[in-house]
Write a protein that holds these residues in place. Structure first.
Motif, PDB file in Angstrom:
ATOM      1  N   ARG A  48       0.807  -1.699   0.165  1.00 20.32           N
ATOM      2  CA  ARG A  48      -0.077   0.106  -0.040  1.00 20.32           C
ATOM      3  C   ARG A  48       1.264   1.383   0.443  1.00 20.32           C
ATOM      4  O   ARG A  48       2.055   1.249   0.815  1.00 20.32           O
ATOM      5  N   LYS A  49       0.208   2.538  -0.689  1.00 21.10           N
ATOM      6  CA  LYS A  49       1.182   3.289  -0.582  1.00 21.10           C
ATOM      7  C   LYS A  49       1.384   4.175   0.412  1.00 21.10           C
ATOM      8  O   LYS A  49       2.481   4.615   0.677  1.00 21.10           O
ATOM      9  N   HIS A  70       5.453   6.267  -7.889  1.00 22.03           N
ATOM     10  CA  HIS A  70       4.730   5.571  -7.600  1.00 22.03           C
ATOM     11  C   HIS A  70       3.451   5.324  -8.237  1.00 22.03           C
ATOM     12  O   HIS A  70       3.151   5.665  -9.550  1.00 22.03           O
ATOM     13  N   GLY A  72      -0.435   3.250  -8.827  1.00 24.26           N
ATOM     14  CA  GLY A  72      -1.692   2.760  -7.850  1.00 24.26           C
ATOM     15  C   GLY A  72      -2.755   3.684  -8.412  1.00 24.26           C
ATOM     16  O   GLY A  72      -2.932   3.362  -9.363  1.00 24.26           O
ATOM     17  N   ASP A  77      -1.914   8.984  -9.436  1.00 24.57           N
ATOM     18  CA  ASP A  77      -1.332   7.476  -9.999  1.00 24.57           C
ATOM     19  C   ASP A  77      -1.050   6.549 -10.888  1.00 24.57           C
ATOM     20  O   ASP A  77      -1.051   5.688 -11.511  1.00 24.57           O
ATOM     21  N   GLN A  78      -2.557   6.956 -11.524  1.00 25.84           N
ATOM     22  CA  GLN A  78      -3.386   5.853 -12.097  1.00 25.84           C
ATOM     23  C   GLN A  78      -2.582   6.397 -13.847  1.00 25.84           C
ATOM     24  O   GLN A  78      -2.960   5.077 -14.364  1.00 25.84           O
ATOM     25  N   ARG A  91      -0.184   0.286 -15.744  1.00 26.05           N
ATOM     26  CA  ARG A  91      -1.488  -0.357 -14.690  1.00 26.05           C
ATOM     27  C   ARG A  91      -2.724   0.875 -15.392  1.00 26.05           C
ATOM     28  O   ARG A  91      -2.640   1.772 -15.756  1.00 26.05           O
ATOM     29  N   GLY A  95      -6.910  -2.542 -13.041  1.00 22.74           N
ATOM     30  CA  GLY A  95      -5.933  -3.187 -12.276  1.00 22.74           C
ATOM     31  C   GLY A  95      -4.807  -3.603 -12.987  1.00 22.74           C
ATOM     32  O   GLY A  95      -3.663  -4.688 -12.151  1.00 22.74           O
TER      33      GLY A  95
END
Length: 376
Positions: A48-49, A70, A72, A77-78, A91, A95
């Motif tokens: 987890r971040k 990062h 996630g 961060d997407q 990513r 997911g």
């Protein structure tokens, strides 16, 4: 500069153990919250971040570090991507992770070639392509390529070892589709050939691979979420003595739909039949599958199931028969009994898979375009 992986490991291990971390395969008590991978001076944290940020902040007290990237589900961060050992990781919103080396492929193409026309290749190395006709010229340009290279036989490629090293770095990180073509180069020399003949043949093979990479430089590995999946599928194949010596084996291992390991290479002993070659390759796959099951078992907190698939019925019958099997030599008998004993204690199961559905087939031989697309 000049750092060795073991140097970084010696510096990092005491620091992380001070913060309560344990090395892989240690006797770990409690729940695993994340994992840390180290290669020379590259770090990759999977957690987890908030946990990753806290750990990396603590690690800065022991090690000078660049600002971390990062990746996630968080909004900021997407759309991001990061690189680890030269592999670009992205990513998507579902997911799924994508691992690619497109930038490095383009760098390799630019480093080892001049700006000329490229011939488009649909496979990294069909059998007949490793014996090109003398003076063969390019037939068409590849519009998808950013790099254009001439396809006449010439002195374009300097330093066979350097090129082969770069291709192996690509093949064993994110491109299993070229692993057979790359490993075959090192075993293409035949008795009686002069050094000039061997070098000419290697250049022809490398040229074919580069042409294929130019058309497929955007290809990457896709990893889909497989939480709760407690099964490893080990698929093996072997080609009996393609050069008249030792056989060539291929191993692919899947966790759910994800390809997590692949190997292509010459076997360590000489076999006398396709059945023996397949059995030796099966044992190589089983050993690697057991190693991977240890790491997977830590992550999912349960013992994984190992399923072994092969397309040789005779080899499968031998390992299932165990002591009743008629092995011709001692070293083959030992390998057959090894797999049989593992089946007896429910560590793994062995199944037949048709050759056209064998994922490891592309690791042992050159395939037609249709078969190559289906296998890869």
């Amino acid at each position: 500069e000049g750092r060795k992986p073991q140097d970084s490991h010696r510096r990092l291990t005491p620091a992380v153990k001070e913060d309560g971390l344990a090395e892989t395969h240690e006797n770990i008590k409690g729940t695993i919250k994340g994992k840390l991978a180290l290669y020379v001076d590259d770090l990759l944290s999977a957690a987890r971040k908030c946990l990753s940020v806290s750990f990396l902040d603590a690690l800065k007290a022991h090690w000078k570090m660049a600002s971390p990237e990062h990746l996630g589900p968080e909004a900021e961060d997407q759309k991001a991507s990061l690189k680890f050992i030269g592999v670009k990781i992205t990513r998507d919103s579902k997911g799924c992770f994508y691992l690619g080396q497109g930038d490095y492929v383009l760098e390799v193409l630019g480093r080892f070639s001049k700006s000329m026309d490229y011939r488009s290749r649909s496979t990294p190395g069909e059998p007949e392509s490793f014996q090109p006709k003398s003076g063969q010229k390019s037939m068409k340009k590849n519009p998808r390529s950013k790099i254009q290279v001439e396809t006449e036989d010439s002195d374009e490629y300097a330093g066979i070892s350097a090129i082969l090293g770069a291709l192996m770095w690509i093949a064993f990180r994110t491109r299993p589709d070229i692993v057979w073509a790359v490993t075959r180069i090192s075993r293409s020399a035949k008795p009686g050939q002069t050094e000039e003949q061997v070098e000419h043949q290697a250049r022809s093979q490398i040229k074919h691979i580069l042409q294929y990479l130019a058309a497929t430089w955007t290809v990457c590995l896709k990893m889909v979420p497989a939480s709760g999946e407690a099964r490893l599928q080990v698929v093996t194949d072997a080609s009996l003595a393609p050069g008249g010596g030792r056989s060539h084996e291929g191993v692919t291992i899947f966790h759910g739909p994800n390809l997590v390991f692949w190997r292509s290479g010459k076997q360590k002993l000489t076999t006398l039949s396709s059945c023996e070659a397949e059995l030796v390759g099966m044992v190589s796959g089983v050993q690697q599958g057991i190693n991977l099951s240890l790491s997977l078992g830590e992550a999912i907190q349960q013992k994984p199931v190992i399923e072994v698939y092969n397309d040789n019925s005779a080899a499968i019958d031998l390992v299932k028969s165990g002591p009743e099997a008629a092995f011709k030599t001692r070293h083959i008998s030992m390998r057959g009994h090894y797999v049989h004993d593992l089946m007896g204690v429910d560590i793994l199961s062995v199944y037949y898979v048709p050759s056209e559905e064998n994922a490891a087939d592309a690791c042992t031989k050159g395939l037609s375009s249709a078969k190559h697309d289906r296998a890869c």
